[in-house]
Design a protein around this motif. Structure first.
Motif, PDB file in Angstrom:
ATOM      1  N   SER A   1       0.837  -1.201   0.000  1.00 58.83           N
ATOM      2  CA  SER A   1       0.000   0.000   0.000  1.00 58.83           C
ATOM      3  C   SER A   1       0.867   1.244   0.000  1.00 58.83           C
ATOM      4  O   SER A   1       2.029   1.207   0.416  1.00 58.83           O
ATOM      5  N   SER A   2       0.279   2.327  -0.469  1.00 56.49           N
ATOM      6  CA  SER A   2       0.980   3.601  -0.527  1.00 56.49           C
ATOM      7  C   SER A   2      -0.006   4.713  -0.178  1.00 56.49           C
ATOM      8  O   SER A   2      -1.101   4.781  -0.742  1.00 56.49           O
ATOM      9  N   PHE A   3       0.370   5.569   0.779  1.00 62.48           N
ATOM     10  CA  PHE A   3      -0.432   6.723   1.158  1.00 62.48           C
ATOM     11  C   PHE A   3       0.136   7.966   0.483  1.00 62.48           C
ATOM     12  O   PHE A   3       1.349   8.228   0.567  1.00 62.48           O
ATOM     13  N   VAL A   4      -0.733   8.719  -0.181  1.00 61.34           N
ATOM     14  CA  VAL A   4      -0.275   9.922  -0.893  1.00 61.34           C
ATOM     15  C   VAL A   4      -1.241  11.065  -0.625  1.00 61.34           C
ATOM     16  O   VAL A   4      -2.435  10.858  -0.406  1.00 61.34           O
ATOM     17  N   PRO A   5      -0.756  12.301  -0.635  1.00 66.36           N
ATOM     18  CA  PRO A   5      -1.642  13.456  -0.462  1.00 66.36           C
ATOM     19  C   PRO A   5      -2.408  13.741  -1.748  1.00 66.36           C
ATOM     20  O   PRO A   5      -1.985  13.346  -2.838  1.00 66.36           O
ATOM     21  N   ASP A   6      -3.513  14.456  -1.602  1.00 64.27           N
ATOM     22  CA  ASP A   6      -4.328  14.810  -2.763  1.00 64.27           C
ATOM     23  C   ASP A   6      -4.791  16.250  -2.608  1.00 64.27           C
ATOM     24  O   ASP A   6      -5.028  16.727  -1.488  1.00 64.27           O
ATOM     25  N   ALA A   7      -4.921  16.950  -3.724  1.00 64.43           N
ATOM     26  CA  ALA A   7      -5.435  18.315  -3.731  1.00 64.43           C
ATOM     27  C   ALA A   7      -6.302  18.502  -4.966  1.00 64.43           C
ATOM     28  O   ALA A   7      -5.994  17.968  -6.044  1.00 64.43           O
ATOM     29  N   ASN A   8      -7.399  19.244  -4.806  1.00 60.05           N
ATOM     30  CA  ASN A   8      -8.353  19.444  -5.887  1.00 60.05           C
ATOM     31  C   ASN A   8      -8.781  20.906  -5.940  1.00 60.05           C
ATOM     32  O   ASN A   8      -8.730  21.623  -4.938  1.00 60.05           O
ATOM     33  N   PHE A   9      -9.243  21.319  -7.107  1.00 53.16           N
ATOM     34  CA  PHE A   9      -9.693  22.691  -7.315  1.00 53.16           C
ATOM     35  C   PHE A   9     -10.925  22.683  -8.206  1.00 53.16           C
ATOM     36  O   PHE A   9     -11.037  21.853  -9.115  1.00 53.16           O
ATOM     37  N   GLY A  10     -11.870  23.605  -7.942  1.00 48.50           N
ATOM     38  CA  GLY A  10     -13.074  23.641  -8.756  1.00 48.50           C
ATOM     39  C   GLY A  10     -13.680  25.025  -8.869  1.00 48.50           C
ATOM     40  O   GLY A  10     -13.536  25.864  -7.969  1.00 48.50           O
ATOM     41  N   LEU A  11     -14.373  25.261  -9.984  1.00 45.73           N
ATOM     42  CA  LEU A  11     -15.166  26.465 -10.221  1.00 45.73           C
ATOM     43  C   LEU A  11     -16.575  26.029 -10.608  1.00 45.73           C
ATOM     44  O   LEU A  11     -16.747  25.061 -11.370  1.00 45.73           O
ATOM     45  N   TYR A  12     -17.570  26.744 -10.097  1.00 44.26           N
ATOM     46  CA  TYR A  12     -18.958  26.378 -10.385  1.00 44.26           C
ATOM     47  C   TYR A  12     -19.761  27.660 -10.606  1.00 44.26           C
ATOM     48  O   TYR A  12     -19.999  28.434  -9.682  1.00 44.26           O
ATOM     49  N   LEU A  13     -20.159  27.909 -11.850  1.00 43.15           N
ATOM     50  CA  LEU A  13     -20.936  29.080 -12.248  1.00 43.15           C
ATOM     51  C   LEU A  13     -22.384  28.647 -12.428  1.00 43.15           C
ATOM     52  O   LEU A  13     -22.657  27.700 -13.170  1.00 43.15           O
ATOM     53  N   TYR A  14     -23.307  29.345 -11.759  1.00 47.56           N
ATOM     54  CA  TYR A  14     -24.681  28.852 -11.787  1.00 47.56           C
ATOM     55  C   TYR A  14     -25.704  29.970 -11.655  1.00 47.56           C
ATOM     56  O   TYR A  14     -25.410  31.068 -11.169  1.00 47.56           O
ATOM     57  N   SER A  15     -26.902  29.651 -12.108  1.00 47.41           N
ATOM     58  CA  SER A  15     -28.050  30.525 -11.945  1.00 47.41           C
ATOM     59  C   SER A  15     -29.255  29.640 -11.674  1.00 47.41           C
ATOM     60  O   SER A  15     -29.103  28.456 -11.373  1.00 47.41           O
ATOM     61  N   LYS A  16     -30.446  30.186 -11.777  1.00 46.34           N
ATOM     62  CA  LYS A  16     -31.639  29.412 -11.445  1.00 46.34           C
ATOM     63  C   LYS A  16     -31.834  28.230 -12.382  1.00 46.34           C
ATOM     64  O   LYS A  16     -32.220  27.150 -11.954  1.00 46.34           O
ATOM     65  N   ASN A  17     -31.533  28.420 -13.659  1.00 47.31           N
ATOM     66  CA  ASN A  17     -31.867  27.394 -14.651  1.00 47.31           C
ATOM     67  C   ASN A  17     -30.671  26.731 -15.315  1.00 47.31           C
ATOM     68  O   ASN A  17     -30.852  25.790 -16.083  1.00 47.31           O
ATOM     69  N   TYR A  18     -29.455  27.198 -15.071  1.00 50.36           N
ATOM     70  CA  TYR A  18     -28.322  26.563 -15.733  1.00 50.36           C
ATOM     71  C   TYR A  18     -27.088  26.587 -14.841  1.00 50.36           C
ATOM     72  O   TYR A  18     -27.013  27.348 -13.874  1.00 50.36           O
ATOM     73  N   TRP A  19     -26.122  25.735 -15.171  1.00 46.63           N
ATOM     74  CA  TRP A  19     -24.891  25.630 -14.397  1.00 46.63           C
ATOM     75  C   TRP A  19     -23.756  25.128 -15.279  1.00 46.63           C
ATOM     76  O   TRP A  19     -23.972  24.356 -16.226  1.00 46.63           O
ATOM     77  N   VAL A  20     -22.558  25.592 -14.974  1.00 39.34           N
ATOM     78  CA  VAL A  20     -21.347  25.183 -15.675  1.00 39.34           C
ATOM     79  C   VAL A  20     -20.255  25.014 -14.624  1.00 39.34           C
ATOM     80  O   VAL A  20     -20.103  25.865 -13.736  1.00 39.34           O
ATOM     81  N   GLY A  21     -19.512  23.941 -14.704  1.00 38.95           N
ATOM     82  CA  GLY A  21     -18.470  23.712 -13.721  1.00 38.95           C
ATOM     83  C   GLY A  21     -17.187  23.212 -14.350  1.00 38.95           C
ATOM     84  O   GLY A  21     -17.201  22.546 -15.389  1.00 38.95           O
ATOM     85  N   PHE A  22     -16.067  23.543 -13.715  1.00 42.94           N
ATOM     86  CA  PHE A  22     -14.765  23.012 -14.113  1.00 42.94           C
ATOM     87  C   PHE A  22     -14.015  22.623 -12.847  1.00 42.94           C
ATOM     88  O   PHE A  22     -13.976  23.389 -11.873  1.00 42.94           O
ATOM     89  N   SER A  23     -13.429  21.442 -12.861  1.00 44.82           N
ATOM     90  CA  SER A  23     -12.699  20.989 -11.672  1.00 44.82           C
ATOM     91  C   SER A  23     -11.545  20.092 -12.079  1.00 44.82           C
ATOM     92  O   SER A  23     -11.529  19.517 -13.171  1.00 44.82           O
ATOM     93  N   THR A  24     -10.579  20.000 -11.187  1.00 45.77           N
ATOM     94  CA  THR A  24      -9.448  19.106 -11.373  1.00 45.77           C
ATOM     95  C   THR A  24      -9.248  18.284 -10.112  1.00 45.77           C
ATOM     96  O   THR A  24      -9.595  18.714  -9.010  1.00 45.77           O
TER      97      THR A  24
END
Length: 314
Positions: free
Chosen positions: A165-188
């Motif tokens: 087994s191997s333990f490794v750190p993790d990091a993530n980033f995300g953007l989420y643009l939204y309104s009442k009827n629509y949404w767009v997201g980008f993440s890594t």
């Protein structure tokens, strides 16, 4: 502030609708492949966007808990199985949110488990349009059970009746643009490209790859009873490996939904779900494999269960 708490937005212009349709068609024509994925796949990602994009924390005015259970390629020996649990919501007074996510993904003698904590900050852009920005850090464990592997070369010492087994750190980033009827997201995800140190003899090939996800959807209100929500997700690993999902679901009285999903070079899916008292959410999907693997399995089952707590902000 949640989408359902925002004032009614003006309908998208015909030009904007055409742009949305054209982008979807262009994405369908791209050459996609699903090889090389190191992260779990979820057919019902649209019911729990937090699993792919931690910027979703704090978007709604309430905390919620969601679990996803995926049983892939049933009938194969030691097929992939994924279980995850997420809990997230907003700060009571500040424009921010936070949450956590745990998961366990297993395929035969190999498995991946992790725990992640997330934070998101939410800002207004224009009228009812808002942007949420999220970051998360966590810890992952990769494991190989050599006791379940029969080697072609018995003299190979790499996996002789041992668990690595191997333990490794993790990091993530995300953007989420939204309104009442629509949404767009980008993440890594897996921004830290750590090498997995599983064996004494290391080749340097077992290195984590950064994954990216581009998502989007629009809710069309047909009448008082029916809504239609098309959504898309583009998944890839740096630098070029890409996979695409296109989904459409029909919603009746915000209570029952039926849907279809297509994942390039992988599966066609049927989705069904039910919401009780706007509190309890249950979803089920069945994937029909479209590759040659369909000869050796009876499909993939995925179950989603969620619960919404009381609103804590207006």
């Amino acid at each position: 502030m949640a989408p359902n708490q925002l004032p009614d937005m003006l309908p998208l212009s015909d030009k904007m609708k055409r742009i949305f349709i054209i982008l979807s068609l262009v994405m369908l024509l791209l050459p996609f492949t699903s090889e090389g994925q190191q992260s779990p796949i979820y057919t019902q990602y649209m019911f729990n966007k937090f699993v792919y994009n931690h910027a979703v924390a704090g978007v709604d005015p309430f905390f919620q808990i969601r679990s996803n259970h995926r049983f892939q390629w049933v009938g194969l020996t030691d097929p992939p199985m994924t279980n995850s649990l997420s809990y997230f919501g907003p700060h009571a007074t500040l424009p921010m949110g936070y949450g956590g996510f745990i998961y366990y993904d297993m395929t035969g003698p190999t498995s991946k488990a992790g725990i992640t904590g997330a934070y998101a900050y939410n800002i207004g852009i224009k009228d009812d349009l808002r942007l949420s920005m999220g970051v998360s850090i966590g810890l992952m464990q990769y494991k190989v059970d050599g006791t379940q592997i029969t080697l072609k070369d018995p003299s190979d010492d790499a996996l002789q009746n041992a668990v690595y087994s191997s333990f490794v750190p993790d990091a993530n980033f995300g953007l989420y643009l939204y309104s009442k009827n629509y949404w767009v997201g980008f993440s890594t995800t897996q921004l830290i490209n750590t090498k997995l140190k599983l064996f004494e003899q290391r080749t340097g090939l077992s290195k984590l790859k950064t994954h990216f996800y581009l998502t989007g959807g629009y809710m069309f209100e047909i009448n008082d009873d029916f809504k239609i929500e098309p959504s898309v997700i583009l998944k890839g690993t740096a630098p070029v490996l890409i996979q695409f999902d296109f989904n459409t679901r029909v919603i009746y009285k915000d209570m029952i939904w039926l849907g279809l999903s297509y994942r390039t070079q992988d599966a066609l899916s049927l989705l069904i779900g039910y919401t009780y008292d706007n509190r309890i959410h249950i979803g089920y999907s069945y994937d029909f494999t479209t590759t040659d693997l369909r000869k050796y399995n009876s499909g993939t089952h995925e179950i989603m269960i969620g619960y919404r707590f009381n609103d804590i902000k207006k």
